[in-house]
Design an enzyme around this catalytic site. Structure first.
Site, PDB file in Angstrom:
ATOM      1  N   LYS A  62       3.230  24.821  84.378  1.00  0.00           N
ATOM      2  CA  LYS A  62       1.981  24.971  83.844  1.00  0.00           C
ATOM      3  C   LYS A  62       1.973  27.010  84.097  1.00  0.00           C
ATOM      4  CE  LYS A  62      -1.848  23.539  85.805  1.00  0.00           C
ATOM      5  NZ  LYS A  62      -2.746  22.819  86.648  1.00  0.00           N
ATOM      6  N   SER A 139      -6.739  19.762  84.600  1.00  0.00           N
ATOM      7  CA  SER A 139      -6.375  21.015  84.351  1.00  0.00           C
ATOM      8  C   SER A 139      -5.236  20.447  84.000  1.00  0.00           C
ATOM      9  CB  SER A 139      -6.480  22.412  85.696  1.00  0.00           C
ATOM     10  OG  SER A 139      -5.263  21.894  86.829  1.00  0.00           O
ATOM     11  N   SER A 163      -5.283  17.655  89.958  1.00  0.00           N
ATOM     12  CA  SER A 163      -5.280  18.413  88.516  1.00  0.00           C
ATOM     13  C   SER A 163      -3.315  17.875  87.722  1.00  0.00           C
ATOM     14  CB  SER A 163      -4.814  19.970  88.489  1.00  0.00           C
ATOM     15  OG  SER A 163      -6.517  20.411  87.939  1.00  0.00           O
TER      16      SER A 163
HETATM   17  N1  GLN Z   1     -10.419  19.129  87.868  1.00  0.00           N
HETATM   18  C1  GLN Z   1     -10.842  19.637  89.188  1.00  0.00           C
HETATM   19  C2  GLN Z   1     -11.576  20.595  89.080  1.00  0.00           C
HETATM   20  O1  GLN Z   1     -12.509  21.332  87.998  1.00  0.00           O
HETATM   21  C3  GLN Z   1      -9.432  19.824  90.075  1.00  0.00           C
HETATM   22  C4  GLN Z   1      -8.870  21.108  89.442  1.00  0.00           C
HETATM   23  C5  GLN Z   1      -7.472  21.060  90.080  1.00  0.00           C
HETATM   24  O2  GLN Z   1      -7.257  19.841  90.883  1.00  0.00           O
HETATM   25  N2  GLN Z   1      -6.896  21.963  89.538  1.00  0.00           N
HETATM   26  O3  GLN Z   1     -11.677  21.758  89.905  1.00  0.00           O
END
Ligand code: GLN
Length: 470
Positions: A62, A139, A163
């Site tokens: 990532k 994400s 995420s």
């Molecule tokens: N979707 C969640 C957010 O937008 C979690 C994102 C993540 O785990 N990095 O904060």
């Protein structure tokens, strides 16, 4: 390993597929030359009998794991030109184990999002798309699409509120978030430091176990990394779960959740029961406060972490007549809308007048959520829930208002709030042929149980591998 293919062959094959499916936009940066070079080196090591645990295995990172000499953007314009001078601990461990890095995967900007649509480098397409283009979740959407679409063997993700697990569920693969502190955060672009944790996205639970063992371990460069020994996670795949108690928390039956998901949840419980586990109903009464509290704590920490992007030392810089104007222009042009929204929320909840009303209260809620889990784990060994309240949505059909979008994380944020490990395992396809996942959560540092029960779930679900791709 049967040694049917050389690492150079499999690496080349993945690179070809990455080129063929470039329209999924799963990668921000492709490291073709260095990947081929390290694959050849791996083949030599394999021949010499000095192979590491992941020798020659092509993986993706990532794009928030700093990679020395390779551009690392965190999905943001702010870091469009940033070439890190050092390597993250997690990626260094993967390199030390012999993994071949194919490239850096697309992601929501600074890991803020649930659909991979906030990336400065454009959205990612879910390889399960048929008539409609689906989001891969976020994400870690690029990592999920790359693993699901067979562009790499496995990938790293980061999980602050879901995420790793949520995109894994949307993309029909396995995603594991370790206990907070199991893996070092050194060299990961920070979003919310008390919640962030690296984790693997893989095709199988066994692969997740192998990957997790490599990236785990204490690191003196991260003061929150835990001084724990790393178990041989893989040896728990295939182990009986007879006698295990698995809790099903009623609170995770979210209003609006489809019957299909609830049926699969029941099916998952049946699979585990048939394998000898006892299914117990449990209550986690404060669950409903987790999401609102997360959306106070995560932005608060983000607003502090993102203060460093001021155009001075590295990254994007916009010109200005004065220093202040340069700061303002840099941040106005360098950050996308979602990131700005989080910074605003974070600065607001931390401001003198609102700190007690929001931030402090959210911290108290976080304690109550942890307490709920600790009491539940006095009665059960694991918890079973859906991973997400819906399956992947199509582009254009995503929730338009940010608050509805935030609901995507409703099943996963609780584990981050409590620092617990969790895994998402594919359980089946819904009527629209879109993957669904179930989540298992375990007490702190009991990832072995996730592997043990996750493997049973995976075998029982018999999830169809993705063969045809668009
Ligand atoms: N979707 C969640 C957010 O937008 C979690 C994102 C993540 O785990 N990095 O904060």
């Amino acid at each position: 390993m049967d040694k049917e293919f050389s690492s150079a062959e499999i690496t080349k094959c993945f690179l070809d597929r990455m080129a063929k499916y470039v329209h999924w936009n799963a990668f921000i940066t492709v490291c073709e030359e260095s990947a081929l070079r390290s694959a050849q080196l791996s083949d030599q090591k394999i021949a010499a009998g000095t192979a590491g645990a992941l020798e020659g295995v092509p993986i993706a990172l990532k794009d928030l794991f700093l990679s020395k000499g390779i551009r690392t953007t965190a999905g943001s314009k702010m870091l469009h030109n940033f070439i890190p001078p050092y390597e993250s601990t997690v990626s260094q461990k993967l390199l030390d184990a012999g993994a071949v890095v194919l490239g850096k995967t697309n992601m929501d900007e600074f890991a803020m999002g649930s659909a991979n649509i906030t990336s400065h480098y454009g959205p990612v397409v879910n390889p399960w798309s048929r008539d409609k283009k689906l989001v891969p979740g976020g994400s870690s959407g690029g990592s999920a699409a790359a693993v699901a679409g067979h562009l790499c063997a496995a990938a790293t993700g980061s999980d602050t509120g879901g995420s790793v697990r949520q995109p894994a569920a949307f993309s029909g693969i396995v995603g594991l978030k370790p206990t907070y502190g199991r893996c070092s955060r050194y060299g990961m672009v920070a979003f919310a430091s008390s919640l962030d944790q690296a984790g693997p996205l893989t095709k199988t639970v066994r692969d997740a176990a192998i990957f997790l063992k490599v990236i785990s371990g204490h690191d003196e460069k991260d003061s929150t990394s835990a001084a724990r020994t790393t178990p041989d996670f893989e040896s728990f795949a295939g182990k009986s779960i007879r006698g295990m108690k698995i809790g099903v928390p009623g609170e995770y039956k979210i209003a609006g959740m489809s019957e299909e998901i609830i049926d699969y949840w029941r099916k998952g419980a049946e699979i585990l029961k048939d394998a000898g586990a006892e299914i117990v109903e449990v209550s986690l009464p404060h669950s409903k406060y987790a999401l609102p509290a997360y959306y106070i704590i995560a932005p608060a920490e983000a607003s502090a972490n993102l203060a460093r992007y001021d155009g001075v030392r590295y990254g994007f810089r916009a010109e200005g007549k004065t220093l202040k104007e340069m700061y303002e222009n840099t941040r106005a042009e360098g950050f996308g809308d979602e990131v700005k929204r989080r910074i605003l929320i974070g600065a607001y909840v931390l401001s003198a007048g609102y700190y007690d009303a929001y931030y402090l209260r959210a911290l108290k809620v976080r304690k109550l959520i942890l307490q709920d889990f600790l009491s539940a784990f006095e009665k059960v060994d694991l918890l079973l829930t859906p991973s997400t309240p819906t399956s992947a949505f199509a582009f254009g059909e995503e929730p338009k208002d940010p608050v509805t979008m935030y609901l995507n994380d409703v099943c996963t944020v609780t584990a981050n709030m409590a620092g617990l490990p969790g895994i998402s395992v594919p359980i089946g396809l819904d009527k629209l042929n879109r993957p669904l996942g179930l989540q298992l959560m375990a007490p702190h540092f009991q990832e072995e149980r996730l592997i043990q029960a996750g493997d049973v779930l995976e075998k029982g679900a018999n999830f169809p591998a993705l063969t045809e791709v668009a």
